[in-house]
Design a protein around this motif. Structure first.
Motif, PDB file in Angstrom:
ATOM      1  N   GLY A   1       3.314  -7.696 -14.007  1.00 43.89           N
ATOM      2  CA  GLY A   1       2.218  -8.663 -14.083  1.00 43.89           C
ATOM      3  C   GLY A   1       1.184  -8.451 -12.990  1.00 43.89           C
ATOM      4  N   THR A   2      -0.065  -8.728 -13.315  1.00 42.86           N
ATOM      5  CA  THR A   2      -1.140  -8.531 -12.336  1.00 42.86           C
ATOM      6  C   THR A   2      -1.021  -9.476 -11.141  1.00 42.86           C
ATOM      7  OG1 THR A   2      -2.516  -9.993 -13.691  1.00 42.86           O
ATOM      8  CG2 THR A   2      -2.799  -7.638 -14.016  1.00 42.86           C
ATOM      9  N   SER A   3      -0.415 -10.644 -11.343  1.00 42.23           N
ATOM     10  CA  SER A   3      -0.274 -11.589 -10.235  1.00 42.23           C
ATOM     11  C   SER A   3       0.755 -11.125  -9.211  1.00 42.23           C
ATOM     12  CB  SER A   3       0.101 -12.985 -10.757  1.00 42.23           C
ATOM     13  OG  SER A   3       1.243 -12.925 -11.582  1.00 42.23           O
ATOM     14  N   SER A   4       1.534 -10.094  -9.569  1.00 43.08           N
ATOM     15  CA  SER A   4       2.544  -9.581  -8.628  1.00 43.08           C
ATOM     16  C   SER A   4       1.900  -9.035  -7.358  1.00 43.08           C
ATOM     17  CB  SER A   4       3.378  -8.483  -9.293  1.00 43.08           C
ATOM     18  OG  SER A   4       2.556  -7.389  -9.661  1.00 43.08           O
ATOM     19  N   ASN A   5       0.673  -8.505  -7.476  1.00 50.55           N
ATOM     20  CA  ASN A   5      -0.010  -7.954  -6.303  1.00 50.55           C
ATOM     21  C   ASN A   5      -0.348  -9.053  -5.299  1.00 50.55           C
ATOM     22  OD1 ASN A   5      -1.892  -6.087  -8.728  1.00 50.55           O
ATOM     23  ND2 ASN A   5       0.075  -5.547  -7.853  1.00 50.55           N
ATOM     24  N   VAL A   6      -0.761 -10.206  -5.799  1.00 49.77           N
ATOM     25  CA  VAL A   6      -1.079 -11.346  -4.935  1.00 49.77           C
ATOM     26  C   VAL A   6       0.188 -11.863  -4.263  1.00 49.77           C
ATOM     27  CG1 VAL A   6      -2.025 -13.679  -4.850  1.00 49.77           C
ATOM     28  CG2 VAL A   6      -3.038 -11.978  -6.389  1.00 49.77           C
ATOM     29  N   ILE A   7       1.257 -11.982  -5.048  1.00 52.35           N
ATOM     30  CA  ILE A   7       2.530 -12.477  -4.505  1.00 52.35           C
ATOM     31  C   ILE A   7       3.070 -11.507  -3.451  1.00 52.35           C
ATOM     32  CG2 ILE A   7       4.911 -13.109  -5.060  1.00 52.35           C
ATOM     33  CD1 ILE A   7       2.788 -15.108  -6.032  1.00 52.35           C
ATOM     34  N   THR A   8       2.919 -10.204  -3.691  1.00 54.08           N
ATOM     35  CA  THR A   8       3.356  -9.206  -2.700  1.00 54.08           C
ATOM     36  C   THR A   8       2.571  -9.351  -1.403  1.00 54.08           C
ATOM     37  OG1 THR A   8       3.974  -7.644  -4.440  1.00 54.08           O
ATOM     38  CG2 THR A   8       3.629  -6.734  -2.242  1.00 54.08           C
ATOM     39  N   TYR A   9       1.268  -9.591  -1.534  1.00 52.65           N
ATOM     40  CA  TYR A   9       0.422  -9.797  -0.355  1.00 52.65           C
ATOM     41  C   TYR A   9       0.885 -11.025   0.434  1.00 52.65           C
ATOM     42  CZ  TYR A   9      -3.625 -11.313   2.376  1.00 52.65           C
ATOM     43  OH  TYR A   9      -4.444 -11.749   3.389  1.00 52.65           O
ATOM     44  N   LEU A  10       1.132 -12.112  -0.271  1.00 53.43           N
ATOM     45  CA  LEU A  10       1.587 -13.345   0.393  1.00 53.43           C
ATOM     46  C   LEU A  10       2.974 -13.178   1.000  1.00 53.43           C
ATOM     47  CD1 LEU A  10       0.401 -15.994  -2.252  1.00 53.43           C
ATOM     48  CD2 LEU A  10      -0.680 -15.443  -0.064  1.00 53.43           C
ATOM     49  N   SER A  11       3.755 -12.239   0.455  1.00 51.73           N
ATOM     50  CA  SER A  11       5.121 -11.998   0.940  1.00 51.73           C
ATOM     51  C   SER A  11       5.159 -11.042   2.121  1.00 51.73           C
ATOM     52  CB  SER A  11       5.978 -11.408  -0.191  1.00 51.73           C
ATOM     53  OG  SER A  11       6.057 -12.272  -1.275  1.00 51.73           O
ATOM     54  N   ARG A  12       3.970 -10.509   2.499  1.00 49.58           N
ATOM     55  CA  ARG A  12       3.871  -9.478   3.539  1.00 49.58           C
ATOM     56  C   ARG A  12       4.618  -8.219   3.133  1.00 49.58           C
ATOM     57  NH1 ARG A  12       4.813 -13.379   8.883  1.00 49.58           N
ATOM     58  NH2 ARG A  12       3.030 -14.742   8.494  1.00 49.58           N
ATOM     59  N   GLY A  13       4.494  -7.901   1.839  1.00 53.07           N
ATOM     60  CA  GLY A  13       5.102  -6.690   1.309  1.00 53.07           C
ATOM     61  C   GLY A  13       4.100  -5.553   1.281  1.00 53.07           C
ATOM     62  N   ASP A  14       4.498  -4.436   0.690  1.00 50.11           N
ATOM     63  CA  ASP A  14       3.654  -3.246   0.602  1.00 50.11           C
ATOM     64  C   ASP A  14       2.700  -3.411  -0.585  1.00 50.11           C
ATOM     65  OD1 ASP A  14       2.559  -0.700   0.244  1.00 50.11           O
ATOM     66  OD2 ASP A  14       4.364   0.301   0.987  1.00 50.11           O
ATOM     67  N   VAL A  15       1.493  -3.908  -0.322  1.00 49.52           N
ATOM     68  CA  VAL A  15       0.532  -4.222  -1.389  1.00 49.52           C
ATOM     69  C   VAL A  15       0.070  -2.958  -2.110  1.00 49.52           C
ATOM     70  CG1 VAL A  15      -1.689  -5.286  -1.933  1.00 49.52           C
ATOM     71  CG2 VAL A  15      -0.235  -6.301  -0.173  1.00 49.52           C
ATOM     72  N   ALA A  16      -0.174  -1.880  -1.358  1.00 54.41           N
ATOM     73  CA  ALA A  16      -0.622  -0.627  -1.974  1.00 54.41           C
ATOM     74  C   ALA A  16       0.408  -0.125  -2.989  1.00 54.41           C
ATOM     75  CB  ALA A  16      -0.875   0.423  -0.901  1.00 54.41           C
ATOM     76  N   LEU A  17       1.679  -0.204  -2.613  1.00 52.40           N
ATOM     77  CA  LEU A  17       2.753   0.210  -3.525  1.00 52.40           C
ATOM     78  C   LEU A  17       2.789  -0.696  -4.751  1.00 52.40           C
ATOM     79  CD1 LEU A  17       5.230   2.007  -4.098  1.00 52.40           C
ATOM     80  CD2 LEU A  17       6.605   0.356  -2.776  1.00 52.40           C
ATOM     81  N   SER A  18       2.630  -1.989  -4.526  1.00 52.00           N
ATOM     82  CA  SER A  18       2.632  -2.962  -5.620  1.00 52.00           C
ATOM     83  C   SER A  18       1.515  -2.687  -6.628  1.00 52.00           C
ATOM     84  CB  SER A  18       2.479  -4.382  -5.055  1.00 52.00           C
ATOM     85  OG  SER A  18       2.333  -5.328  -6.098  1.00 52.00           O
ATOM     86  N   VAL A  19       0.300  -2.469  -6.109  1.00 52.72           N
ATOM     87  CA  VAL A  19      -0.857  -2.204  -6.979  1.00 52.72           C
ATOM     88  C   VAL A  19      -0.641  -0.922  -7.774  1.00 52.72           C
ATOM     89  CG1 VAL A  19      -3.315  -1.602  -6.996  1.00 52.72           C
ATOM     90  CG2 VAL A  19      -2.498  -3.460  -5.543  1.00 52.72           C
ATOM     91  N   THR A  20      -0.102   0.105  -7.123  1.00 51.27           N
ATOM     92  CA  THR A  20       0.125   1.381  -7.802  1.00 51.27           C
ATOM     93  C   THR A  20       1.145   1.244  -8.917  1.00 51.27           C
ATOM     94  OG1 THR A  20      -0.365   2.572  -5.748  1.00 51.27           O
ATOM     95  CG2 THR A  20       0.760   3.802  -7.474  1.00 51.27           C
ATOM     96  N   ILE A  21       2.257   0.543  -8.653  1.00 51.50           N
ATOM     97  CA  ILE A  21       3.297   0.365  -9.667  1.00 51.50           C
ATOM     98  C   ILE A  21       2.757  -0.444 -10.850  1.00 51.50           C
ATOM     99  CG2 ILE A  21       5.550  -0.668 -10.166  1.00 51.50           C
ATOM    100  CD1 ILE A  21       6.340  -0.026  -7.255  1.00 51.50           C
ATOM    101  N   THR A  22       2.011  -1.519 -10.551  1.00 48.26           N
ATOM    102  CA  THR A  22       1.412  -2.308 -11.629  1.00 48.26           C
ATOM    103  C   THR A  22       0.494  -1.449 -12.485  1.00 48.26           C
ATOM    104  OG1 THR A  22       1.450  -4.336 -10.287  1.00 48.26           O
ATOM    105  CG2 THR A  22      -0.031  -4.316 -12.172  1.00 48.26           C
ATOM    106  N   SER A  23      -0.329  -0.648 -11.836  1.00 51.46           N
ATOM    107  CA  SER A  23      -1.293   0.197 -12.548  1.00 51.46           C
ATOM    108  C   SER A  23      -0.586   1.233 -13.421  1.00 51.46           C
ATOM    109  CB  SER A  23      -2.219   0.899 -11.553  1.00 51.46           C
ATOM    110  OG  SER A  23      -2.881  -0.035 -10.731  1.00 51.46           O
ATOM    111  N   ILE A  24       0.427   1.901 -12.851  1.00 51.92           N
ATOM    112  CA  ILE A  24       1.136   2.946 -13.588  1.00 51.92           C
ATOM    113  C   ILE A  24       1.900   2.353 -14.769  1.00 51.92           C
ATOM    114  CG2 ILE A  24       2.942   4.708 -13.475  1.00 51.92           C
ATOM    115  CD1 ILE A  24       0.412   5.520 -12.003  1.00 51.92           C
ATOM    116  N   THR A  25       2.614   1.244 -14.555  1.00 59.61           N
ATOM    117  CA  THR A  25       3.375   0.647 -15.659  1.00 59.61           C
ATOM    118  C   THR A  25       2.445   0.132 -16.758  1.00 59.61           C
ATOM    119  OG1 THR A  25       3.504  -1.491 -14.483  1.00 59.61           O
ATOM    120  CG2 THR A  25       5.372   0.009 -14.246  1.00 59.61           C
TER     121      THR A  25
END
Length: 310
Positions: A111-135
């Motif tokens: 889901g596209t909202s996963s990138n926002v949640i990753t950011y709020l979680s202090r996770g790896d946002v770049a990795l999150s965006v890439t995985i969302t885009s590829i999937t």
């Protein structure tokens, strides 16, 4: 502009509340949304166009920098959630059409909202965006394939028809967004504050319409399907985190993959269900939209407090 930025930030932070509110509105006042059923695919297209506007070549750089992490996230997305869906529908022995809906949302990309949640979680946002885009780019092939493999026994699934639908609903709008971004260049920054508002509006309308179309059936099956959706989402987060930890990834990467696996593009699931199957098949996707935004906010608060042990 400042007011628009603040309003956009407010809408983004209260996404879960708006989704729940419109789900209830669709349930108690279905007459407002049933006439809009043919607009579901257009709402999804608008959301995907907005995603295209935010993407750059840099967003895919993680594939080169961290290929194994990206591969792990993509594989986890398309293995864990579909198999979890299949296990849950077998365990609870639910209506075949609802079971198809659970497997469908499990077979969708992140889901596209996963990138926002990753950011709020202090996770790896770049990795999150890439995985969302590829999937998302793999979805035209992977989603119908998984549905064909896991749900073909219960219902006839047209691989080609569904693949073309995903291309039309997802890939074409994203491509148009990328083209517009290239044409506008730096001027695209004047549009970006509006995108969260547009995305939230699109999702809440899809949820409201699906709930309205299935109001009567939800009264009969609501509790059990809500329970399955909650378990599906929760175990997605958990297994995503465990797999990433087993593979030796850092905390920021574990957070990102956990969230990517647990959060689905439920808008796509609802659009595909509405176009190709009985309206009841869209119910798990609609409920997933409501729940994963609530659970995502809770998880972000928990993850943000976790720190790597030095």
């Amino acid at each position: 502009m400042r007011f628009l930025n603040l309003f956009s930030e407010f809408i983004g932070k209260t996404f879960a509340i708006w989704t729940l509110l419109f789900a209830l509105l669709g349930f108690f006042s279905p007459q407002l949304f049933v006439p809009l059923k043919d607009l579901i695919v257009y709402f999804l297209g608008i959301i995907m166009f907005g995603m295209g506007l935010t993407l750059t070549v840099k967003d895919f750089s993680e594939v080169v920098k961290k290929p194994l992490q990206v591969l792990l996230g993509v594989c986890a997305q398309f293995i864990i959630m579909p198999l979890l869906a299949l296990a849950l529908v077998k365990l609870f022995n639910i209506d075949p059409l609802l079971a198809l809906g659970v497997v469908l949302v499990g077979s969708c990309p992140g889901g596209t909202s996963s990138n926002v949640i990753t950011y709020l979680s202090r996770g790896d946002v770049a990795l999150s965006v890439t995985i969302t885009s590829i999937t998302t780019l793999l979805a035209p092939f992977m989603t119908p394939l998984l549905l064909k493999l896991l749900a073909a026994e219960s219902i006839d699934v047209s691989f080609y028809a569904m693949m073309m639908s995903i291309i039309n609903f997802v890939i074409v709008p994203i491509a148009l967004g990328l083209v517009v971004r290239l044409l506008l260049g730096a001027r695209v920054a004047t549009i970006t504050p509006v995108l969260p508002i547009v995305s939230v509006a699109g999702i809440v309308m899809i949820v409201a319409i699906v709930v309205a179309l299935n109001q009567a059936r939800l009264q009969e099956t609501g509790l059990i399907i809500i329970g399955i959706v909650i378990l599906h989402n929760t175990f997605g987060y958990l297994f995503g985190y465990i797999i990433a930890r087993i593979m030796g990834l850092g905390l920021a990467q574990r957070k990102a993959i956990s969230i990517e696996v647990g959060m689905q593009n439920s808008g796509l699931g609802a659009a595909l269900a509405s176009k190709h199957f009985d309206p009841i098949v869209a119910v798990p996707s609609a409920l997933f939209s409501v729940w994963h935004n609530i659970s995502g906010a809770i998880l972000a608060n928990f993850y943000a407090k976790l720190n790597d042990k030095k």
